[in-house]
Motif scaffolding. Structure first.
Motif, PDB file in Angstrom:
ATOM      1  N   LEU A  65       0.827  -1.213   0.000  1.00  0.00           N
ATOM      2  CA  LEU A  65       0.000   0.000   0.000  1.00  0.00           C
ATOM      3  C   LEU A  65       0.861   1.263   0.000  1.00  0.00           C
ATOM      4  CD1 LEU A  65      -2.770  -1.171   2.505  1.00  0.00           C
ATOM      5  CD2 LEU A  65      -3.087  -0.666   0.076  1.00  0.00           C
ATOM      6  N   THR A  66       1.964   1.206   0.724  1.00  0.00           N
ATOM      7  CA  THR A  66       2.852   2.374   0.733  1.00  0.00           C
ATOM      8  C   THR A  66       3.434   2.602  -0.656  1.00  0.00           C
ATOM      9  OG1 THR A  66       3.400   1.895   3.036  1.00  0.00           O
ATOM     10  CG2 THR A  66       4.882   3.385   1.862  1.00  0.00           C
ATOM     11  N   ASP A  67       3.892   1.519  -1.300  1.00  0.00           N
ATOM     12  CA  ASP A  67       4.420   1.635  -2.670  1.00  0.00           C
ATOM     13  C   ASP A  67       3.330   2.125  -3.619  1.00  0.00           C
ATOM     14  OD1 ASP A  67       6.772   0.692  -1.699  1.00  0.00           O
ATOM     15  OD2 ASP A  67       6.637  -1.305  -2.599  1.00  0.00           O
ATOM     16  N   GLY A  68       2.142   1.591  -3.447  1.00  0.00           N
ATOM     17  CA  GLY A  68       1.033   1.974  -4.318  1.00  0.00           C
ATOM     18  C   GLY A  68       0.669   3.429  -4.150  1.00  0.00           C
ATOM     19  N   GLN A  69       0.737   3.887  -2.921  1.00  0.00           N
ATOM     20  CA  GLN A  69       0.426   5.289  -2.639  1.00  0.00           C
ATOM     21  C   GLN A  69       1.402   6.206  -3.397  1.00  0.00           C
ATOM     22  OE1 GLN A  69       0.923   6.199   1.483  1.00  0.00           O
ATOM     23  NE2 GLN A  69      -0.874   7.523   1.538  1.00  0.00           N
ATOM     24  N   VAL A  70       2.657   5.794  -3.394  1.00  0.00           N
ATOM     25  CA  VAL A  70       3.678   6.583  -4.098  1.00  0.00           C
ATOM     26  C   VAL A  70       3.392   6.590  -5.596  1.00  0.00           C
ATOM     27  CG1 VAL A  70       6.140   6.645  -4.712  1.00  0.00           C
ATOM     28  CG2 VAL A  70       5.448   6.161  -2.344  1.00  0.00           C
ATOM     29  N   GLN A  71       3.070   5.409  -6.146  1.00  0.00           N
ATOM     30  CA  GLN A  71       2.792   5.311  -7.587  1.00  0.00           C
ATOM     31  C   GLN A  71       1.583   6.146  -7.975  1.00  0.00           C
ATOM     32  OE1 GLN A  71       2.665   1.576  -9.569  1.00  0.00           O
ATOM     33  NE2 GLN A  71       4.527   0.805  -8.622  1.00  0.00           N
ATOM     34  N   SER A  82      -7.588  10.613  -4.908  1.00  0.00           N
ATOM     35  CA  SER A  82      -8.466   9.475  -5.204  1.00  0.00           C
ATOM     36  C   SER A  82      -8.848   8.696  -3.949  1.00  0.00           C
ATOM     37  CB  SER A  82      -7.772   8.524  -6.172  1.00  0.00           C
ATOM     38  OG  SER A  82      -6.738   7.877  -5.475  1.00  0.00           O
ATOM     39  N   ALA A  83      -9.863   7.876  -4.120  1.00  0.00           N
ATOM     40  CA  ALA A  83     -10.330   7.023  -3.026  1.00  0.00           C
ATOM     41  C   ALA A  83      -9.216   6.100  -2.545  1.00  0.00           C
ATOM     42  CB  ALA A  83     -11.517   6.209  -3.493  1.00  0.00           C
ATOM     43  N   ALA A  84      -8.385   5.644  -3.493  1.00  0.00           N
ATOM     44  CA  ALA A  84      -7.326   4.700  -3.116  1.00  0.00           C
ATOM     45  C   ALA A  84      -6.351   5.327  -2.135  1.00  0.00           C
ATOM     46  CB  ALA A  84      -6.590   4.213  -4.359  1.00  0.00           C
ATOM     47  N   VAL A  85      -5.947   6.552  -2.435  1.00  0.00           N
ATOM     48  CA  VAL A  85      -4.980   7.216  -1.553  1.00  0.00           C
ATOM     49  C   VAL A  85      -5.615   7.479  -0.195  1.00  0.00           C
ATOM     50  CG1 VAL A  85      -3.639   9.317  -1.201  1.00  0.00           C
ATOM     51  CG2 VAL A  85      -3.624   8.184  -3.425  1.00  0.00           C
ATOM     52  N   ALA A 117      -8.173  -3.409  -1.940  1.00  0.00           N
ATOM     53  CA  ALA A 117      -9.253  -3.567  -2.922  1.00  0.00           C
ATOM     54  C   ALA A 117      -9.431  -2.286  -3.726  1.00  0.00           C
ATOM     55  CB  ALA A 117     -10.552  -3.947  -2.216  1.00  0.00           C
ATOM     56  N   VAL A 118      -9.414  -1.158  -3.024  1.00  0.00           N
ATOM     57  CA  VAL A 118      -9.586   0.134  -3.706  1.00  0.00           C
ATOM     58  C   VAL A 118      -8.354   0.442  -4.553  1.00  0.00           C
ATOM     59  CG1 VAL A 118      -9.926   2.607  -3.348  1.00  0.00           C
ATOM     60  CG2 VAL A 118     -11.108   0.963  -1.885  1.00  0.00           C
ATOM     61  N   MET A 119      -7.183   0.130  -4.017  1.00  0.00           N
ATOM     62  CA  MET A 119      -5.960   0.435  -4.759  1.00  0.00           C
ATOM     63  C   MET A 119      -5.848  -0.381  -6.056  1.00  0.00           C
ATOM     64  SD  MET A 119      -2.027   0.454  -3.546  1.00  0.00           S
ATOM     65  CE  MET A 119      -2.228   2.078  -2.847  1.00  0.00           C
ATOM     66  N   GLN A 122      -7.875   1.272  -8.586  1.00  0.00           N
ATOM     67  CA  GLN A 122      -7.279   2.516  -9.050  1.00  0.00           C
ATOM     68  C   GLN A 122      -6.104   2.246  -9.986  1.00  0.00           C
ATOM     69  OE1 GLN A 122      -8.565   5.702  -7.343  1.00  0.00           O
ATOM     70  NE2 GLN A 122      -8.156   5.954  -9.506  1.00  0.00           N
ATOM     71  N   LEU A 123      -5.316   1.231  -9.660  1.00  0.00           N
ATOM     72  CA  LEU A 123      -4.173   0.895 -10.522  1.00  0.00           C
ATOM     73  C   LEU A 123      -4.652   0.436 -11.893  1.00  0.00           C
ATOM     74  CD1 LEU A 123      -1.877  -0.992  -7.975  1.00  0.00           C
ATOM     75  CD2 LEU A 123      -1.367   1.187  -9.101  1.00  0.00           C
ATOM     76  N   GLU A 124      -5.749  -0.318 -11.919  1.00  0.00           N
ATOM     77  CA  GLU A 124      -6.302  -0.737 -13.216  1.00  0.00           C
ATOM     78  C   GLU A 124      -6.753   0.475 -14.012  1.00  0.00           C
ATOM     79  OE1 GLU A 124      -9.445  -3.501 -12.412  1.00  0.00           O
ATOM     80  OE2 GLU A 124      -8.083  -4.876 -11.383  1.00  0.00           O
ATOM     81  N   ASP A 125      -7.433   1.401 -13.348  1.00  0.00           N
ATOM     82  CA  ASP A 125      -7.914   2.594 -14.042  1.00  0.00           C
ATOM     83  C   ASP A 125      -6.744   3.392 -14.600  1.00  0.00           C
ATOM     84  OD1 ASP A 125     -10.463   1.931 -13.467  1.00  0.00           O
ATOM     85  OD2 ASP A 125     -10.726   3.352 -11.825  1.00  0.00           O
ATOM     86  N   MET A 126      -5.665   3.437 -13.807  1.00  0.00           N
ATOM     87  CA  MET A 126      -4.495   4.203 -14.206  1.00  0.00           C
ATOM     88  C   MET A 126      -3.834   3.588 -15.430  1.00  0.00           C
ATOM     89  SD  MET A 126      -1.679   5.330 -11.433  1.00  0.00           S
ATOM     90  CE  MET A 126      -0.367   4.186 -11.725  1.00  0.00           C
ATOM     91  N   ARG A 127      -3.790   2.258 -15.445  1.00  0.00           N
ATOM     92  CA  ARG A 127      -3.110   1.554 -16.533  1.00  0.00           C
ATOM     93  C   ARG A 127      -4.044   1.254 -17.699  1.00  0.00           C
ATOM     94  NH1 ARG A 127       2.514   1.420 -15.953  1.00  0.00           N
ATOM     95  NH2 ARG A 127       2.846   1.768 -13.753  1.00  0.00           N
TER      96      ARG A 127
END
Lengths: 172, 337
Positions: A65-71, A82-85, A117-119, A122-127
């Motif tokens: 989650l920390t890595d994902g937050q940075v991305q 975003s909701a993920a952050v 789950a939220v992240m 969000q990553l799918e939406d981003m990619r």
């Protein structure tokens, strides 16, 4: 020597399988006793490692989650809001109390899994492609697969018998 | 309970005198409805009558909140259309009669339903090929049931051929969202995956059984399937949904790749097509297998919630709910995640 919790569960299983089940007359009662014996098997398979697993899971999830937050933050635009952050910040702030009680670790795990789950979404939406194999996404699913093959399930002696052997070999 | 059943049958069966109930026992399985078997005997104008009955009664809590009227109505409608099902007698919503709403149907004797018996019993092993043939051909028959049959009018208008996938995604997504008591990252990802991998339009919209699998039919010692059971998830939709549900790993009981523990996947597909079933679309089957595993996970989640909220103390309900992780593994495999 005093039987520990797992050994005690085995005693319950033994009583159910060897003493009670053969004596039960109706199929419904037999099924209920069988379910109780399976429940004991499921608990016995989990009990010894549950605290260690939950503590490690929570550590892995916090890292993902920390890595994902940075991305997500690096993606710019409206992504940081975003909701993920938000979910991640909230989960990371609430967790890591250091308690080793199963209920505390489980509550922490649920909070982190909700953020994951939220992240993932969000990553799918981003990619743009849910099949996109980013490193972070791969790591998240590796973790989810490790969780999915743990413990003992009735399926392991029925429909998933061969699959679970392969799956365990994959995650080891 | 015997007295209540006897009183009910006395009122229901015209001219029945001295109704007596015996051998009443609860049948295991069927977590969404209590299933009871009993013998009833009575006298009428022609003499002594004896008959076996099945009573399906609402449970205190269920794996799935299903519609008893739907199951009764569909089974009653398909019986005269050549689908082997028990004869349906009565549906009662009045909970005062036998404590909860229920339906009664014919008991088909001399058959096995349990996967252990159907697949492991040496006597049944000899007729497995026939069971496999009938399993595929009866599904094709179900999918040929005319949807304009008056008995099925209560099911409402069919979805469009391209709306079947979305219809089921929305149905099960709502259940997962409502019933989950813990986060579901894999299931949520699977719903997103399905929305991005919708199947092509169904070749035709059919009556979908919704729970067609080994364990839900009665096979006799000759290998004939004499009754298809558990229609409570029936609906109108894509025939590939039933095909995929029959294929999902939880129903491959023997632990290998044999579909339903009965036959190779390619054999199942070819037998079904040869019996007049819809053309198999393997990519669509993959979509519907993801949906099938999700659906089963949703059913487990519903049962788990009932247990955790104290609406049932059933050990089976608690146990079943602890098995959903393997379904997540299968979903990730199918999504290649």
């Amino acid at each position: 020597m005093r039987p520990d919790a797992v050994e005690s569960l085995r005693a319950i299983q033994g009583a159910l399988n060897e003493a009670l089940l053969p004596e039960l007359q109706t199929p419904f009662a037999q099924e209920a006793a069988q379910a109780a014996a399976w429940l004991a098997e499921s608990l016995a398979a989990e009990l010894d490692t549950v605290v260690e697993n939950l503590a490690q899971d929570n550590q892995v999830l916090r890292r993902i989650l920390t890595d994902g937050q940075v991305q997500l933050a690096a993606a710019g635009g409206n992504i940081p809001a975003s909701a993920a952050v938000n979910e991640t910040e909230s989960a990371l702030a609430q967790t890591g109390s250091g308690s080793l009680k199963i209920s505390d670790l489980t509550a922490e795990n649920r909070s982190l899994m909700a953020a994951l789950a939220v992240m993932l979404e969000q990553l799918e939406d981003m990619r743009g492609d849910p099949g996109d194999k980013t490193e972070l996404r791969t790591e998240a699913y590796r973790h989810l697969r490790q969780v999915a093959v743990r413990g003992w399930s009735f399926f392991d002696v029925s429909g998933f018998r061969e699959r679970i052997v392969r799956a365990r070999a994959d995650v080891e | 309970m015997e007295e209540k059943i006897a009183a009910y049958l006395s009122a229901r069966i015209e001219g029945a005198d001295g109704v007596a109930i015996s051998n009443l026992y609860r049948i295991p399985g069927g977590q969404s409805r209590e299933t009871w078997s009993f013998d009833a005997s009575w006298r009428d104008g022609d003499g002594e009558v004896s008959r076996g009955f099945i009573l399906r009664r609402d449970p205190d809590a269920s794996l799935l909140e299903s519609d008893r009227n739907l199951e009764f109505g569909v089974m009653k409608a398909v019986k005269p259309l050549g689908v082997p099902v028990p004869e349906m007698y009565w549906l009662e919503e009045d909970a005062s009669l036998i404590d909860r709403p229920f339906c009664m149907m014919e008991r088909i004797d001399g058959c096995e339903a349990s996967p252990n018996k159907v697949l492991m019993d040496p006597a049944m092993y000899a007729v497995r090929e026939k069971v496999a043939d009938r399993f595929a051909s009866i599904l094709a028959r179900i999918h040929e049931v005319p949807l304009d049959d008056p008995g099925l009018a209560f099911m409402g208008p069919p979805p469009s051929t391209d709306g079947c996938g979305i219809q089921e995604i929305e149905r099960w997504e709502e259940i997962v969202a409502r019933e989950s008591i813990e986060p579901q990252p894999v299931l949520r990802a699977a719903f997103r995956w399905m929305r991005k991998h919708l199947p092509p339009p169904a070749s035709r919209v059919v009556l979908v059984h919704g729970d067609y699998r080994t364990g839900n039919f009665l096979a006799d010692a000759s290998g004939e399937i004499r009754g298809v059971l558990d229609w409570e998830m029936a609906h109108l939709g894509d025939p590939m949904e039933d095909i995929a549900w029959a294929c999902i790993r939880p129903w491959r009981w023997l632990g290998n790749e044999q579909i339903g523990g009965l036959m190779a996947r390619t054999d199942f597909f070819s037998k079904y097509e040869a019996a007049g079933g819809a053309r198999i679309d393997e990519e669509a089957v993959r979509f519907w297998e993801v949906l099938g595993n999700l659906k089963l996970a949703a059913i487990f989640i519903t049962g788990g919630r009932s247990f955790c909220e104290g609406r049932t103390r059933s050990a089976m309900m608690a146990f079943i709910a602890r098995n959903s992780q393997r379904l997540e593994l299968e979903i990730m495999d199918l999504m290649e995640a």
